[in-house]
Design a protein around this motif. Structure first.
Motif, PDB file in Angstrom:
ATOM      1  N   ALA A  83       0.831  -1.205   0.000  1.00 35.45           N
ATOM      2  CA  ALA A  83       0.000   0.000   0.000  1.00 35.45           C
ATOM      3  C   ALA A  83       0.868   1.260   0.000  1.00 35.45           C
ATOM      4  CB  ALA A  83      -0.948   0.004   1.191  1.00 35.45           C
ATOM      5  N   SER A  84       1.956   1.231   0.762  1.00 32.96           N
ATOM      6  CA  SER A  84       2.795   2.437   0.862  1.00 32.96           C
ATOM      7  C   SER A  84       3.500   2.776  -0.454  1.00 32.96           C
ATOM      8  CB  SER A  84       3.821   2.293   1.984  1.00 32.96           C
ATOM      9  OG  SER A  84       4.706   1.235   1.697  1.00 32.96           O
ATOM     10  N   SER A  85       3.668   1.798  -1.330  1.00 24.09           N
ATOM     11  CA  SER A  85       4.317   2.067  -2.622  1.00 24.09           C
ATOM     12  C   SER A  85       3.327   1.979  -3.786  1.00 24.09           C
ATOM     13  CB  SER A  85       5.476   1.086  -2.841  1.00 24.09           C
ATOM     14  OG  SER A  85       5.023  -0.244  -2.785  1.00 24.09           O
ATOM     15  N   PHE A  86       2.052   1.805  -3.478  1.00 31.44           N
ATOM     16  CA  PHE A  86       1.078   1.620  -4.553  1.00 31.44           C
ATOM     17  C   PHE A  86       0.954   2.845  -5.460  1.00 31.44           C
ATOM     18  CE2 PHE A  86      -3.113   1.066  -6.505  1.00 31.44           C
ATOM     19  CZ  PHE A  86      -2.917  -0.178  -7.071  1.00 31.44           C
ATOM     20  N   HIS A  87       1.267   4.014  -4.956  1.00 29.62           N
ATOM     21  CA  HIS A  87       1.210   5.224  -5.792  1.00 29.62           C
ATOM     22  C   HIS A  87       2.204   5.151  -6.953  1.00 29.62           C
ATOM     23  CE1 HIS A  87       4.502   6.105  -3.032  1.00 29.62           C
ATOM     24  NE2 HIS A  87       4.940   6.961  -3.950  1.00 29.62           N
ATOM     25  N   THR A  88       3.178   4.218  -6.881  1.00 31.01           N
ATOM     26  CA  THR A  88       4.157   4.052  -7.959  1.00 31.01           C
ATOM     27  C   THR A  88       3.762   2.944  -8.936  1.00 31.01           C
ATOM     28  OG1 THR A  88       5.550   2.411  -6.809  1.00 31.01           O
ATOM     29  CG2 THR A  88       5.985   4.753  -6.350  1.00 31.01           C
ATOM     30  N   ASN A  89       2.581   2.360  -8.743  1.00 31.38           N
ATOM     31  CA  ASN A  89       2.116   1.263  -9.593  1.00 31.38           C
ATOM     32  C   ASN A  89       2.160   1.668 -11.066  1.00 31.38           C
ATOM     33  OD1 ASN A  89       0.845  -1.365  -9.921  1.00 31.38           O
ATOM     34  ND2 ASN A  89      -1.010  -0.251 -10.469  1.00 31.38           N
ATOM     35  N   ARG A  90       2.823   0.840 -11.861  1.00 34.30           N
ATOM     36  CA  ARG A  90       2.927   1.020 -13.308  1.00 34.30           C
ATOM     37  C   ARG A  90       3.717   2.264 -13.721  1.00 34.30           C
ATOM     38  NH1 ARG A  90      -1.539   1.395 -16.478  1.00 34.30           N
ATOM     39  NH2 ARG A  90      -0.514   0.165 -18.065  1.00 34.30           N
ATOM     40  N   LEU A  91       4.480   2.841 -12.804  1.00 29.47           N
ATOM     41  CA  LEU A  91       5.340   3.969 -13.137  1.00 29.47           C
ATOM     42  C   LEU A  91       6.779   3.486 -13.230  1.00 29.47           C
ATOM     43  CD1 LEU A  91       3.879   6.716 -10.755  1.00 29.47           C
ATOM     44  CD2 LEU A  91       3.419   6.404 -13.200  1.00 29.47           C
TER      45      LEU A  91
END
Length: 163
Positions: A83-91
């Motif tokens: 969850a803490s790194s989900f903002h980087t998903n597919r980046l």
């Protein structure tokens, strides 16, 4: 909502009556975190309750769970310590949009698009110690692949304990 609201331990501490609310929080978090690059978001929103239920009932990662179509697995990623790194998903340099072995022990098999989960889970089941559960999540579109049909036939022949 923040990433600390989501974890396997938090999920498993809930009562059955609280699972629906938890699923809604996961969906809200998913929507908030994917504003920049959505990519198959609807598939994952639709599979959120399934991901929550499977991780609640089964002892993942000890029990093996494989997602056939990885873009249905965003909720799976959120509740399995990403969850803490989900903002980087597919980046670029971010986490993968699909389950990836090197990312988490909750991803025992790297998946991409479709038709591989049943044959993969069969391999895990054949070599596993007694008592371990094996779950393959496969969508209707993935069942059109010949590999999926061959794996279903093999499962029937071997009488493997696979869900």
């Amino acid at each position: 909502l923040n990433s600390t609201d989501f974890s396997i331990d938090a999920l498993r501490a809930l009562s059955v009556d609280q699972l629906s609310g938890f699923s809604e929080k996961v969906k809200t978090f998913m929507l908030e975190q994917t504003q920049q690059k959505k990519g198959h978001l609807e598939s994952s929103l639709g599979a959120t309750e399934l991901a929550v239920a499977l991780h609640y009932v089964f002892n993942t990662p000890e029990d093996i769970l494989i997602w056939d179509v990885g873009h249905q697995a965003y909720a799976h990623k959120i509740i399995t310590d990403r969850a803490s790194s989900f903002h980087t998903n597919r980046l670029r340099n971010g986490i993968s949009g699909f389950p990836k072995r090197g990312e988490s022990p909750f991803d025992p098999f790297s998946t991409g698009h479709s038709s591989t989960s049943i044959s993969a889970i069969m391999g895990f089941a054949i070599g596993a110690p007694k008592g371990r559960k094996h779950i393959a999540v496969i969508g209707d579109g993935a069942l059109t692949g010949g590999m999926a049909f061959e794996a279903i036939n093999h499962l029937g022949e071997k009488k493997a304990d696979v869900l």
